[in-house]
Design an enzyme around this catalytic site. Structure first.
Site, mmCIF file in Angstrom:
data_model
loop_
_atom_site.group_PDB
_atom_site.id
_atom_site.type_symbol
_atom_site.label_atom_id
_atom_site.label_comp_id
_atom_site.label_asym_id
_atom_site.label_seq_id
_atom_site.Cartn_x
_atom_site.Cartn_y
_atom_site.Cartn_z
ATOM 1 N N GLU A 173 82.472 30.355 21.273
ATOM 2 C CA GLU A 173 83.872 30.731 21.024
ATOM 3 C C GLU A 173 84.803 29.563 20.743
ATOM 4 O O GLU A 173 85.648 29.205 21.569
ATOM 5 C CB GLU A 173 84.424 31.549 22.196
ATOM 6 C CG GLU A 173 83.739 32.877 22.381
ATOM 7 C CD GLU A 173 84.593 33.912 23.120
ATOM 8 O OE1 GLU A 173 85.673 33.543 23.590
ATOM 9 O OE2 GLU A 173 84.168 35.065 23.196
ATOM 10 N N GLU A 362 77.888 38.398 23.061
ATOM 11 C CA GLU A 362 78.711 38.942 24.153
ATOM 12 C C GLU A 362 79.357 40.236 23.697
ATOM 13 O O GLU A 362 79.781 40.350 22.548
ATOM 14 C CB GLU A 362 79.854 37.990 24.556
ATOM 15 C CG GLU A 362 79.440 36.790 25.342
ATOM 16 C CD GLU A 362 80.628 35.933 25.787
ATOM 17 O OE1 GLU A 362 81.742 36.466 25.961
ATOM 18 O OE2 GLU A 362 80.413 34.720 25.956
HETATM 19 C C1 PNW Z 1 84.910 35.198 26.429
HETATM 20 N N1 PNW Z 1 91.254 36.139 25.257
HETATM 21 O O1 PNW Z 1 86.150 34.705 26.757
HETATM 22 C C2 PNW Z 1 83.992 34.136 26.973
HETATM 23 O O2 PNW Z 1 82.993 33.671 26.118
HETATM 24 C C3 PNW Z 1 83.468 34.436 28.340
HETATM 25 O O3 PNW Z 1 83.241 33.240 29.009
HETATM 26 C C4 PNW Z 1 84.421 35.364 29.060
HETATM 27 O O4 PNW Z 1 84.101 35.552 30.405
HETATM 28 C C5 PNW Z 1 84.417 36.670 28.296
HETATM 29 O O5 PNW Z 1 84.769 36.477 26.936
HETATM 30 C C6 PNW Z 1 85.334 37.727 28.873
HETATM 31 O O6 PNW Z 1 86.658 37.312 28.838
HETATM 32 C C7 PNW Z 1 87.379 35.140 26.351
HETATM 33 O O7 PNW Z 1 92.172 35.920 26.080
HETATM 34 C C8 PNW Z 1 88.437 34.858 27.194
HETATM 35 O O8 PNW Z 1 91.450 36.638 24.115
HETATM 36 C C9 PNW Z 1 89.703 35.183 26.819
HETATM 37 C C10 PNW Z 1 89.922 35.803 25.614
HETATM 38 C C11 PNW Z 1 88.880 36.095 24.763
HETATM 39 C C12 PNW Z 1 87.584 35.764 25.150
#
Ligand code: PNW
Length: 456
Positions: A173, A362
């Protein structure tokens, strides 16, 4: 009731793979053990006010010690693949440049245990936990020195694990850790840069990806397979007409210009370049070649659509339609529930860039997960979420979109970044006082899916 019940025919392709995913800082704990150095997430979460309840990942799920039992949970789910990340600061704890054998040994044990249980390891090299010394010395991803250091780290991983791990993802990401870590500053390292400077950070990170692809290939004993885990921006045609679908393809290339587009095409789009003033973005043709090193597969983290698209007779060729205020979300406000995002993400990647192997690295739902008196969790909203998203994924595979596997995020509840332990994505609930794991109802659901290879 008739007894000739016909079950829905919604199977996935024969060799489709099912698994779950985690990331080092979110699950391992043991933050000072066996010579691990600090990462920017240790520093960030140890500072009061950055994380809900001032939580941190010092202990997390303690997977550093419990991995043998946790691998049994993967078996219980009937899964055969697992995606985890390697903590860079366990391998290179400090500026000396000397790898820490004890850190390497941990991943040796971990990988060996997965293999002994017939679970195929997919390792991510970077899931946001940058060694603190790289932040201090070079301002982290603001410098190409960090990209170089990432290449050296990848070489070390190739040498040490590339005889048993066959599948690697370089970076997880880009968009999240860069836009939130260096743009809005709400994620580690908490830097706030103007858009004009953010372009360089993005470039340094995709360059690091390319250097790692090459380093993994040259330094591994086996012929390893390499990709990335990208949370691409997802353009969904607001109504599925031919015109809107075409427009959403055009949008897709633009909204991913700084990450997936440059990685798969080896150049930035004109529109993206025009958004910077002269010399604000420093890069060479040689770097573009490295960035676009051929990949074996593309991993996609898919939760929510980012753009709703309609065809338009303007210079862009598309128009962005706003999300309704009442658009449904999970307990995480950013997680808009639109299962068709999974279909369009994979279909667009195949149609636009001819990618012939993809994984969903994911996908998952954050839910409230209330416990009943007898410690049961009926997370029926998560089951419904999964059924709807998987229906769209099955729609894609049944049309020949080459998705080969799916990793649910996450195996168990864990440190959810700035939300700490207040937001939960797991199939297993974790009692963080006792470190006991409890299967939620969704664990049973996912096991049925993995066992029957179909939407259930
Ligand atoms: C992803 N947002 O994170 C990550 O790859 C993981 O580590 C995380 O636990 C998972 O998605 C769930 O959140 C994100 O705020 C964290 O848009 C925040 C965002 C998007 C993805």
């Amino acid at each position: 009731i008739k007894n000739d019940l016909i079950l829905p025919d919604n199977k996935f392709p024969k060799d489709f793979l099912w698994g779950t995913a985690t990331a080092a800082y979110q699950v391992e704990g043991a933050y000072k053990e066996d010579g691990r150095g600090l990462s920017i997430w240790d520093t960030f979460s140890h500072k009061k006010g950055n994380i809900v309840n001032n939580d941190n990942g010092d202990v997390a799920c303690d997977m550093y010690h419990s991995f043998k039992d946790d691998i049994k949970l993967m078996k219980d789910l009937n899964t055969t693949i697992f995606r985890f990340s390697i903590s860079w600061s366990r391998i290179f704890p400090d500026a000396s440049g000397k790898p820490n054998q004890k850190g390497i040994d941990f991943y040796n044990r971990f990988v060996d245990e997965l293999l002994a249980n017939d679970i195929r390891p997919f390792a991510t090299l970077y899931h946001w936990d940058l060694p603190q010394y790289l932040q201090d010395k070079y301002k982290g991803w603001e410098s190409k020195e960090t990209s170089k250091a990432f290449g050296e780290y990848a070489a070390c991983i190739g040498k040490n694990l590339g005889d048993r791990v066959n599948d690697f993802f370089t970076i997880n990401e880009f968009r999240t850790f860069i836009e939130m870590g260096y743009g809005s500053g709400v994620f580690a390292p908490g830097t706030k840069l103007p858009e004009e400077k953010l372009g360089q950070v993005r470039h340094n990170a995709v360059l690091a990806h390319g250097l790692a692809v090459q380093a993994l290939r040259t330094n591994s004993k086996n012929k390893v397979r390499v990709g990335l885990a990208d949370n691409l921006s997802i353009a969904v045609p607001v109504v599925e007409t031919r015109e809107n679908i075409k427009a959403s393809q055009i949008a897709m290339r633009e909204i991913n210009a700084s990450y997936l587009t440059v990685i798969l095409e080896g150049k930035y789009t004109e529109k993206y370049l025009k958004s910077f003033s002269t010399n604000a973005l420093k890069y060479t043709d040689e770097e573009l070649k490295i960035i676009s090193s051929p990949l074996d597969f593309v991993g996609l983290n898919v939760y929510n659509p980012t753009h709703l698209i309609e065809a338009a007779d303007n210079k862009d060729g598309y128009k962005v339609i706003p999300f309704a205020k009442s658009f449904p979300t999970t307990t995480s406000k950013w997680e808009l529930i639109a299962p068709e995002a999974l279909y369009w993400a994979t279909k667009h990647v195949k149609d636009i860039w001819n990618v012939n192997e993809m994984y969903i690295t994911e996908n998952g739902s954050s839910s409230i997960d209330e416990k009943t008196a007898d410690n049961k969790i009926y997370d029926t909203d998560r089951i419904s979420f999964l059924r709807n998203y998987l229906t769209q994924l099955q729609r894609a595979t049944s049309e020949g979109v080459p998705v080969k596997g799916y990793f649910y995020w996450s195996l168990m509840d864990n440190f959810e970044w700035t939300s700490g332990y207040s937001v939960t994505f797991g199939l297993y609930n974790v009692d963080f006082k006792t470190q006991r794991r409890y299967p939620k109802m969704s664990a049973n659901y996912f096991k049925e899916v993995a066992t029957n290879n179909k939407v259930m």
